[in-house]
Design a protein around this motif. Sequence first.
Motif, mmCIF file in Angstrom:
data_model
loop_
_atom_site.group_PDB
_atom_site.id
_atom_site.type_symbol
_atom_site.label_atom_id
_atom_site.label_comp_id
_atom_site.label_asym_id
_atom_site.label_seq_id
_atom_site.Cartn_x
_atom_site.Cartn_y
_atom_site.Cartn_z
ATOM 1 N N PHE A 196 -9.163 -3.214 -11.259
ATOM 2 C CA PHE A 196 -8.363 -4.050 -10.375
ATOM 3 C C PHE A 196 -8.207 -5.435 -10.991
ATOM 4 C CE2 PHE A 196 -10.019 -1.818 -6.247
ATOM 5 C CZ PHE A 196 -9.523 -0.614 -6.724
ATOM 6 N N THR A 197 -7.069 -6.070 -10.716
ATOM 7 C CA THR A 197 -6.833 -7.428 -11.178
ATOM 8 C C THR A 197 -6.275 -8.268 -10.039
ATOM 9 O OG1 THR A 197 -6.345 -6.654 -13.424
ATOM 10 C CG2 THR A 197 -5.669 -8.887 -12.859
ATOM 11 N N ILE A 198 -6.978 -9.333 -9.713
ATOM 12 C CA ILE A 198 -6.514 -10.254 -8.677
ATOM 13 C C ILE A 198 -5.762 -11.396 -9.341
ATOM 14 C CG2 ILE A 198 -8.631 -11.650 -8.669
ATOM 15 C CD1 ILE A 198 -8.332 -11.859 -5.602
ATOM 16 N N SER A 199 -4.717 -11.847 -8.677
ATOM 17 C CA SER A 199 -3.952 -12.991 -9.187
ATOM 18 C C SER A 199 -3.278 -13.688 -8.012
ATOM 19 C CB SER A 199 -2.925 -12.542 -10.227
ATOM 20 O OG SER A 199 -1.980 -11.659 -9.651
ATOM 21 N N ARG A 200 -2.704 -14.842 -8.299
ATOM 22 C CA ARG A 200 -2.018 -15.583 -7.245
ATOM 23 C C ARG A 200 -0.881 -16.389 -7.837
ATOM 24 N NH1 ARG A 200 -6.471 -19.089 -4.563
ATOM 25 N NH2 ARG A 200 -4.706 -19.998 -3.405
ATOM 26 N N ASP A 201 0.106 -16.637 -7.000
ATOM 27 C CA ASP A 201 1.229 -17.489 -7.363
ATOM 28 C C ASP A 201 1.270 -18.605 -6.320
ATOM 29 O OD1 ASP A 201 3.673 -18.746 -7.785
ATOM 30 O OD2 ASP A 201 4.682 -16.897 -8.345
ATOM 31 N N ASN A 202 0.743 -19.746 -6.664
ATOM 32 C CA ASN A 202 0.657 -20.833 -5.696
ATOM 33 C C ASN A 202 2.033 -21.396 -5.328
ATOM 34 O OD1 ASN A 202 -2.083 -20.610 -5.446
ATOM 35 N ND2 ASN A 202 -2.570 -22.309 -6.817
ATOM 36 N N ALA A 203 3.004 -21.227 -6.195
ATOM 37 C CA ALA A 203 4.356 -21.683 -5.875
ATOM 38 C C ALA A 203 4.997 -20.809 -4.806
ATOM 39 C CB ALA A 203 5.219 -21.693 -7.125
ATOM 40 N N LYS A 204 4.550 -19.562 -4.735
ATOM 41 C CA LYS A 204 5.104 -18.622 -3.758
ATOM 42 C C LYS A 204 4.166 -18.348 -2.593
ATOM 43 C CE LYS A 204 8.014 -16.156 -7.104
ATOM 44 N NZ LYS A 204 8.346 -14.835 -7.707
ATOM 45 N N ASN A 205 3.019 -19.021 -2.585
ATOM 46 C CA ASN A 205 2.024 -18.789 -1.517
ATOM 47 C C ASN A 205 1.689 -17.308 -1.380
ATOM 48 O OD1 ASN A 205 2.095 -21.512 -1.060
ATOM 49 N ND2 ASN A 205 2.991 -21.394 0.978
ATOM 50 N N THR A 206 1.486 -16.662 -2.496
ATOM 51 C CA THR A 206 1.272 -15.217 -2.493
ATOM 52 C C THR A 206 0.076 -14.835 -3.350
ATOM 53 O OG1 THR A 206 3.633 -14.838 -2.159
ATOM 54 C CG2 THR A 206 2.326 -12.975 -2.889
ATOM 55 N N LEU A 207 -0.712 -13.931 -2.810
ATOM 56 C CA LEU A 207 -1.870 -13.363 -3.490
ATOM 57 C C LEU A 207 -1.548 -11.921 -3.858
ATOM 58 C CD1 LEU A 207 -5.014 -13.680 -4.101
ATOM 59 C CD2 LEU A 207 -5.335 -12.617 -1.853
ATOM 60 N N TYR A 208 -2.074 -11.468 -4.988
ATOM 61 C CA TYR A 208 -1.820 -10.106 -5.451
ATOM 62 C C TYR A 208 -3.132 -9.391 -5.783
ATOM 63 C CZ TYR A 208 2.803 -12.141 -6.247
ATOM 64 O OH TYR A 208 4.005 -12.801 -6.089
ATOM 65 N N LEU A 209 -3.068 -8.077 -5.737
ATOM 66 C CA LEU A 209 -4.148 -7.251 -6.243
ATOM 67 C C LEU A 209 -3.524 -6.037 -6.923
ATOM 68 C CD1 LEU A 209 -7.258 -7.012 -6.436
ATOM 69 C CD2 LEU A 209 -7.143 -5.475 -4.455
ATOM 70 N N GLN A 210 -3.652 -5.984 -8.236
ATOM 71 C CA GLN A 210 -3.169 -4.840 -9.010
ATOM 72 C C GLN A 210 -4.276 -3.793 -9.044
ATOM 73 O OE1 GLN A 210 -0.088 -4.301 -10.582
ATOM 74 N NE2 GLN A 210 -0.888 -2.259 -11.009
ATOM 75 N N LEU A 211 -3.960 -2.615 -8.583
ATOM 76 C CA LEU A 211 -4.919 -1.518 -8.532
ATOM 77 C C LEU A 211 -4.516 -0.476 -9.562
ATOM 78 C CD1 LEU A 211 -4.933 -0.996 -4.642
ATOM 79 C CD2 LEU A 211 -6.411 -2.518 -5.950
ATOM 80 N N ASN A 212 -5.359 -0.260 -10.538
ATOM 81 C CA ASN A 212 -5.116 0.754 -11.564
ATOM 82 C C ASN A 212 -6.228 1.800 -11.552
ATOM 83 O OD1 ASN A 212 -2.819 -0.651 -12.493
ATOM 84 N ND2 ASN A 212 -4.026 -1.832 -13.960
ATOM 85 N N SER A 213 -5.945 2.935 -12.158
ATOM 86 C CA SER A 213 -6.945 4.014 -12.267
ATOM 87 C C SER A 213 -7.583 4.306 -10.912
ATOM 88 C CB SER A 213 -8.006 3.634 -13.296
ATOM 89 O OG SER A 213 -7.437 3.379 -14.553
ATOM 90 N N LEU A 214 -6.756 4.453 -9.919
ATOM 91 C CA LEU A 214 -7.260 4.611 -8.559
ATOM 92 C C LEU A 214 -8.043 5.911 -8.391
ATOM 93 C CD1 LEU A 214 -4.243 3.132 -6.654
ATOM 94 C CD2 LEU A 214 -6.609 2.385 -6.375
ATOM 95 N N GLY A 220 0.815 -1.206 0.000
ATOM 96 C CA GLY A 220 0.000 0.000 0.000
ATOM 97 C C GLY A 220 0.850 1.258 0.000
ATOM 98 N N GLY A 221 0.172 2.399 -0.061
ATOM 99 C CA GLY A 221 0.889 3.665 -0.035
ATOM 100 C C GLY A 221 -0.005 4.820 -0.427
ATOM 101 N N LEU A 222 0.622 5.964 -0.595
ATOM 102 C CA LEU A 222 -0.061 7.175 -1.020
ATOM 103 C C LEU A 222 0.131 7.347 -2.526
ATOM 104 C CD1 LEU A 222 -1.494 9.899 -0.487
ATOM 105 C CD2 LEU A 222 0.782 10.857 0.002
ATOM 106 N N VAL A 223 -0.964 7.513 -3.231
ATOM 107 C CA VAL A 223 -0.897 7.644 -4.684
ATOM 108 C C VAL A 223 -1.899 8.682 -5.145
ATOM 109 C CG1 VAL A 223 -2.552 5.756 -5.036
ATOM 110 C CG2 VAL A 223 -0.898 6.306 -6.844
ATOM 111 N N GLN A 224 -1.590 9.334 -6.225
ATOM 112 C CA GLN A 224 -2.512 10.336 -6.775
ATOM 113 C C GLN A 224 -3.652 9.653 -7.529
ATOM 114 O OE1 GLN A 224 -0.125 12.987 -9.174
ATOM 115 N NE2 GLN A 224 0.445 14.236 -7.411
#
Length: 115
Positions: free
Chosen positions: A68-86, A9-13
């Motif tokens: 937004f785009t959700i994805s996962r990498d099961n080899a890395k046990n990691t979930l992602y959420l790409q947030l665009n056009s915030l 997370g963070g601060l974004v325009q």
Amino acid sequence: EVQLEESGGGLVQPGGSLRLSCAASGFTFSSYSMGWVRQAPGKGFEWVSSISSDGARTYYTNSAKGRFTISRDNAKNTLYLQLNSLKTDDTAMYYCVYNGDLESRGRGTQVTVSS
């Protein structure tokens, strides 16, 4: 013990992008659906997106579709959420959840959209 740790997370325009990550441990990550929820200041939890255990099926709330785009990498046990056009309305604490269980969420990662 199920452990989920959100980051990114963070601060974004307005109009900007962020990529959230969720590191999972304590369970067989590849066997369960995962999701993201968020909580804006002073409001309740809002479901944002979910993904099936194999990543083949994804679901989004209407406000997230196309941005937004959700994805996962099961080899890395990691979930992602790409947030665009915030948008400023996307400002919230974002949490990942395991198997639809809100109580499984981690500490969250703050997304602030502001000019």
